[in-house]
Design an enzyme around this catalytic site. Structure first.
Site, PDB file in Angstrom:
ATOM      1  N   LYS A 173       1.756  -8.026   2.181  1.00 24.77           N
ATOM      2  CA  LYS A 173       2.418  -8.750   1.091  1.00 24.77           C
ATOM      3  C   LYS A 173       3.800  -8.139   0.860  1.00 24.77           C
ATOM      4  O   LYS A 173       3.941  -7.059   0.301  1.00 24.77           O
ATOM      5  CB  LYS A 173       1.621  -8.673  -0.214  1.00 24.77           C
ATOM      6  CG  LYS A 173       2.133  -9.728  -1.188  1.00 24.77           C
ATOM      7  CD  LYS A 173       2.103  -9.345  -2.633  1.00 24.77           C
ATOM      8  CE  LYS A 173       3.213  -8.518  -3.163  1.00 24.77           C
ATOM      9  NZ  LYS A 173       4.527  -9.156  -3.298  1.00 24.77           N
ATOM     10  N   GLU A 248       3.512   5.585  -1.247  1.00 24.66           N
ATOM     11  CA  GLU A 248       4.880   6.113  -1.124  1.00 24.66           C
ATOM     12  C   GLU A 248       5.613   5.594  -2.348  1.00 24.66           C
ATOM     13  O   GLU A 248       5.887   4.390  -2.444  1.00 24.66           O
ATOM     14  CB  GLU A 248       5.553   5.574   0.147  1.00 24.66           C
ATOM     15  CG  GLU A 248       4.819   5.870   1.449  1.00 24.66           C
ATOM     16  CD  GLU A 248       4.955   7.304   1.905  1.00 24.66           C
ATOM     17  OE1 GLU A 248       5.666   8.077   1.238  1.00 24.66           O
ATOM     18  OE2 GLU A 248       4.328   7.662   2.906  1.00 24.66           O
ATOM     19  N   CYS A 282      14.695   4.905  -1.961  1.00 25.32           N
ATOM     20  CA  CYS A 282      13.867   5.893  -2.662  1.00 25.32           C
ATOM     21  C   CYS A 282      14.358   7.312  -2.393  1.00 25.32           C
ATOM     22  O   CYS A 282      14.129   8.209  -3.193  1.00 25.32           O
ATOM     23  CB  CYS A 282      12.425   5.741  -2.232  1.00 25.32           C
ATOM     24  SG  CYS A 282      12.225   5.806  -0.442  1.00 25.32           S
ATOM     25  N   GLU A 385      13.592   7.427 -12.798  1.00 26.11           N
ATOM     26  CA  GLU A 385      14.215   6.819 -11.621  1.00 26.11           C
ATOM     27  C   GLU A 385      15.032   5.596 -12.047  1.00 26.11           C
ATOM     28  O   GLU A 385      14.504   4.690 -12.695  1.00 26.11           O
ATOM     29  CB  GLU A 385      13.131   6.388 -10.622  1.00 26.11           C
ATOM     30  CG  GLU A 385      13.734   5.892  -9.321  1.00 26.11           C
ATOM     31  CD  GLU A 385      12.701   5.355  -8.343  1.00 26.11           C
ATOM     32  OE1 GLU A 385      11.817   4.600  -8.779  1.00 26.11           O
ATOM     33  OE2 GLU A 385      12.797   5.681  -7.150  1.00 26.11           O
TER      34      GLU A 385
HETATM   35  P1  NDP Z   1       7.324  -2.325  -7.155  1.00 33.45           P
HETATM   36  O1  NDP Z   1       6.359  -1.230  -7.407  1.00 33.45           O
HETATM   37  O2  NDP Z   1       7.704  -3.188  -8.285  1.00 33.45           O
HETATM   38  O3  NDP Z   1       6.789  -3.312  -6.022  1.00 33.45           O
HETATM   39  C1  NDP Z   1       6.397  -2.879  -4.740  1.00 33.45           C
HETATM   40  C2  NDP Z   1       5.487  -3.925  -4.132  1.00 33.45           C
HETATM   41  O4  NDP Z   1       4.279  -3.993  -4.884  1.00 33.45           O
HETATM   42  C3  NDP Z   1       6.065  -5.335  -4.157  1.00 33.45           C
HETATM   43  O5  NDP Z   1       5.630  -6.052  -3.034  1.00 33.45           O
HETATM   44  C4  NDP Z   1       5.451  -5.899  -5.424  1.00 33.45           C
HETATM   45  O6  NDP Z   1       5.442  -7.289  -5.436  1.00 33.45           O
HETATM   46  C5  NDP Z   1       4.062  -5.314  -5.342  1.00 33.45           C
HETATM   47  N1  NDP Z   1       3.353  -5.231  -6.608  1.00 33.45           N
HETATM   48  C6  NDP Z   1       3.848  -5.304  -7.881  1.00 33.45           C
HETATM   49  N2  NDP Z   1       2.846  -5.189  -8.780  1.00 33.45           N
HETATM   50  C7  NDP Z   1       1.705  -5.035  -8.069  1.00 33.45           C
HETATM   51  C8  NDP Z   1       0.340  -4.852  -8.423  1.00 33.45           C
HETATM   52  N3  NDP Z   1      -0.054  -4.795  -9.693  1.00 33.45           N
HETATM   53  N4  NDP Z   1      -0.579  -4.722  -7.436  1.00 33.45           N
HETATM   54  C9  NDP Z   1      -0.201  -4.753  -6.136  1.00 33.45           C
HETATM   55  N5  NDP Z   1       1.074  -4.940  -5.741  1.00 33.45           N
HETATM   56  C10 NDP Z   1       2.014  -5.062  -6.696  1.00 33.45           C
HETATM   57  O7  NDP Z   1       8.559  -1.633  -6.484  1.00 33.45           O
HETATM   58  P2  NDP Z   1       9.935  -2.298  -6.127  1.00 33.45           P
HETATM   59  O8  NDP Z   1       9.708  -3.455  -5.218  1.00 33.45           O
HETATM   60  O9  NDP Z   1      10.672  -2.490  -7.403  1.00 33.45           O
HETATM   61  O10 NDP Z   1      10.598  -1.156  -5.247  1.00 33.45           O
HETATM   62  C11 NDP Z   1      11.295  -0.110  -5.788  1.00 33.45           C
HETATM   63  C12 NDP Z   1      10.421   1.115  -5.901  1.00 33.45           C
HETATM   64  O11 NDP Z   1       9.890   1.451  -4.627  1.00 33.45           O
HETATM   65  C13 NDP Z   1      11.211   2.314  -6.346  1.00 33.45           C
HETATM   66  O12 NDP Z   1      10.477   3.028  -7.304  1.00 33.45           O
HETATM   67  C14 NDP Z   1      11.350   3.140  -5.085  1.00 33.45           C
HETATM   68  O13 NDP Z   1      11.532   4.507  -5.300  1.00 33.45           O
HETATM   69  C15 NDP Z   1      10.062   2.847  -4.398  1.00 33.45           C
HETATM   70  N6  NDP Z   1      10.169   3.127  -2.970  1.00 33.45           N
HETATM   71  C16 NDP Z   1       9.524   4.219  -2.462  1.00 33.45           C
HETATM   72  C17 NDP Z   1       9.675   4.554  -1.124  1.00 33.45           C
HETATM   73  C18 NDP Z   1       8.968   5.732  -0.532  1.00 33.45           C
HETATM   74  O14 NDP Z   1       8.902   5.808   0.701  1.00 33.45           O
HETATM   75  N7  NDP Z   1       8.430   6.650  -1.311  1.00 33.45           N
HETATM   76  C19 NDP Z   1      10.531   3.763  -0.237  1.00 33.45           C
HETATM   77  C20 NDP Z   1      11.143   2.630  -0.884  1.00 33.45           C
HETATM   78  C21 NDP Z   1      10.953   2.333  -2.208  1.00 33.45           C
HETATM   79  P3  NDP Z   1       6.656  -8.090  -6.138  1.00 33.45           P
HETATM   80  O15 NDP Z   1       7.937  -7.487  -5.682  1.00 33.45           O
HETATM   81  O16 NDP Z   1       6.457  -9.439  -5.621  1.00 33.45           O
HETATM   82  O17 NDP Z   1       6.440  -7.923  -7.605  1.00 33.45           O
END
Ligand code: NDP
Length: 481
Positions: A173, A248, A282, A385
């Site tokens: 997803k 992650e 990130c 963050e």
């Molecule tokens: P989110 O946590 O909002 O979303 C990540 C993914 O999870 C998206 O596909 C999102 O869908 C989905 N999602 C949202 N809510 C749920 C839920 N309740 N259950 C299951 N899946 C869900 O993160 P962002 O997309 O805003 O990305 C930014 C974040 O990701 C930052 O905090 C960043 O630091 C972190 N990140 C970490 C990395 C690492 O390697 N540690 C690398 C890159 C980013 P949808 O977008 O459709 O809501």
């Protein structure tokens, strides 16, 4: 307008609900595609297709799986320009960055894991003259893969490639904000000859499609990259079902510059680590700590370079800083700039929406690269963050103070240390609580190394054999001699 469909069992299918979500180009503010608003029925269809495909895929010889993954890599390479353009349009990132980082890394992810499975070894433990133990590694079945919007294709392929290389099938997803390269990848996977059902892509919102995946009883493994708060929700739903989970999560990464650093390298790389991808990586170093004796000199050079960054149309190859991913996200980042002022910080440059933008992108979600000084390290802006083009700068007196600042948040993803003193570099690197420490560099990634976060930046490690171990279950066979 383009209508994206789910990719299930080798076919593109509309969502069961018949509902779609808008996909906005962040540089123009215009809706330019729509994507399925999938729910539990769509996820279930994906899981059923994956479970069926698993029966054959898990027995497909490694050499054949490897050949098919390499074919996917080749097809990504053949469609390089289209994918880079799609990524830039969907996310707002400069096309130059998509070309330099996102698409090359997607190719590499498939090549790397395609060849890694040909070199995997297994362990044997001999118990004196009594027994021989050996370890078998089996794929688990259907892997649930959830990826964020900041590096859409890069992070999606970082999950799909090891999952299927190891013999699993998957339901992925992608973020609803950036679905387009995932959609294109689905077509390339099909064209490569990966059997139907091995890779399924279900689009939709986090609470709708994402949660249906984390709570699906026939998905024994979840690999999630995203925010820390969402990671907690993933755990809450996956935990009671005893799924294997890799998280992650977010970061608030320190970038420490000692007085003996080579500023010719430290300044430009710190500009990269602060503002690449609009600070939406990130691993960006969002807290800059500079030793007091060079603080003024460093800051002068850093500010000058920050002001010279070109903000503009992401499709223009000379653009350094593109648009933030959404209007809501820009408002969140602007909220932190306002909070920084309330908390006693000074905005040294940036913090505003840029004035003169080309006509095509006049309504895009741009924000100037922003440098903030004068904040106490315990303030919210120094603790939470922000995930935007915002960096704080703070002077320090000693290595001990720098280490205390670095470790003084609930995150622990990555850090950079700049010094010419090797002993100091090793000492500081060992003391910093983060999954990765770069010394005199940033974002230099070798795909073989363990990657992940400490504290609230994650659970588990991926990368190299860590990924292949995560995507397989170890079984010990003990044979009496
Ligand atoms: P989110 O946590 O909002 O979303 C990540 C993914 O999870 C998206 O596909 C999102 O869908 C989905 N999602 C949202 N809510 C749920 C839920 N309740 N259950 C299951 N899946 C869900 O993160 P962002 O997309 O805003 O990305 C930014 C974040 O990701 C930052 O905090 C960043 O630091 C972190 N990140 C970490 C990395 C690492 O390697 N540690 C690398 C890159 C980013 P949808 O977008 O459709 O809501």
């Amino acid at each position: 307008m383009k209508r994206v469909l789910n990719f299930i069992g080798g076919e593109f299918r509309p969502p069961c609900s018949g509902r779609y979500l808008p996909d906005v180009n962040p540089a123009t503010g215009q809706v330019f595609a729509e994507i399925p608003d999938s729910g539990p029925e769509d996820v279930d269809a994906g899981v059923t297709a994956a479970s069926r495909a698993f029966e054959t895929w898990c027995r497909t010889p490694a050499e054949e799986r490897s050949r098919l993954l390499i074919r996917v890599a080749d097809l990504i390479e053949e469609n390089f320009d289209e994918l880079a353009t799609l990524e830039s349009e969907d996310n707002g990132k400069p096309i130059s960055l998509a070309r330099r980082m996102d698409v090359p890394r997607a190719i590499l992810n498939f090549r790397f894991f395609a060849t890694a499975i040909l070199h995997a070894e297994t362990a044997a433990h001999v118990t004196d003259d009594r027994a021989l133990n050996y370890t078998l590694r089996h794929p688990l079945g259907v892997a649930g893969l959830i990826s964020p919007w900041n590096l859409p294709l890069y992070l999606l392929t970082w999950k799909i490639a090891p999952a299927i290389a190891a013999g699993n099938c998957c339901v992925a997803k992608p973020s609803e904000l950036t679905p387009l390269t995932a959609d294109r990848l689905a077509a390339l996977i099909h064209e490569a000859g990966i059997p139907p059902g091995v890779v399924n892509i279900v689009h939709g919102s986090g609470p709708g499609a994402g949660r249906a995946l984390t709570s699906h009883p026939n998905v024994p493994l979840i690999s999630f990259t995203g925010g820390t708060k969402t990671g907690a929700d993933v755990m809450t739903h996956a935990g009671p079902l005893f799924k294997k989970v890799s998280l992650e999560l977010g970061g608030k990464n320190p970038n420490i510059v000692f007085a003996d650093a080579d500023l010719e390298q430290a300044v430009p790389t710190s500009i990269q680590s602060s503002f690449s991808n609009q600070g939406e990586i990130c691993l960006c170093g969002s807290r800059l700590f500079v030793e007091k004796s060079i603080y003024d000199e460093f800051l002068e050079r850093f500010l000058e370079s920050t002001k010279s960054l070109r903000i503009g149309d992401p499709q223009d190859p000379s653009t350094d800083v593109g648009a933030l991913v959404s209007e809501a996200h820009r408002r969140k980042v602007e909220g932190y700039v306002a909070l920084a002022k309330e908390e006693g910080g000074q905005v040294l440059t940036g913090g505003r929406r840029p004035g003169a933008l080309p006509e095509r992108v006049r309504d895009g979600y741009f924000l100037e690269p922003t440098v903030i000084a004068g904040l106490d390290c315990r303030k919210r802006v120094m603790q939470e963050e922000i995930f935007g083009p915002v960096v704080t700068v703070t002077p320090f007196d000693s290595p001990e103070e720098a280490i205390a600042y670095a470790n003084g948040t609930r995150y622990g993803l990555s850090a950079s240390v700049w010094t010419r003193d090797l002993q100091k570099a090793h000492r500081v690197a060992a003391a910093i609580q983060s999954g990765t420490v770069w010394v005199n560099t940033w974002l230099l990634r070798d795909l073989r190394v363990p990657f992940g976060g400490m504290k609230e930046s994650g659970v588990g490690r991926e990368g190299g054999f860590e990924s292949l171990h995560f995507f397989t279950e170890a079984k010990n066979v003990c044979v009496k001699l």
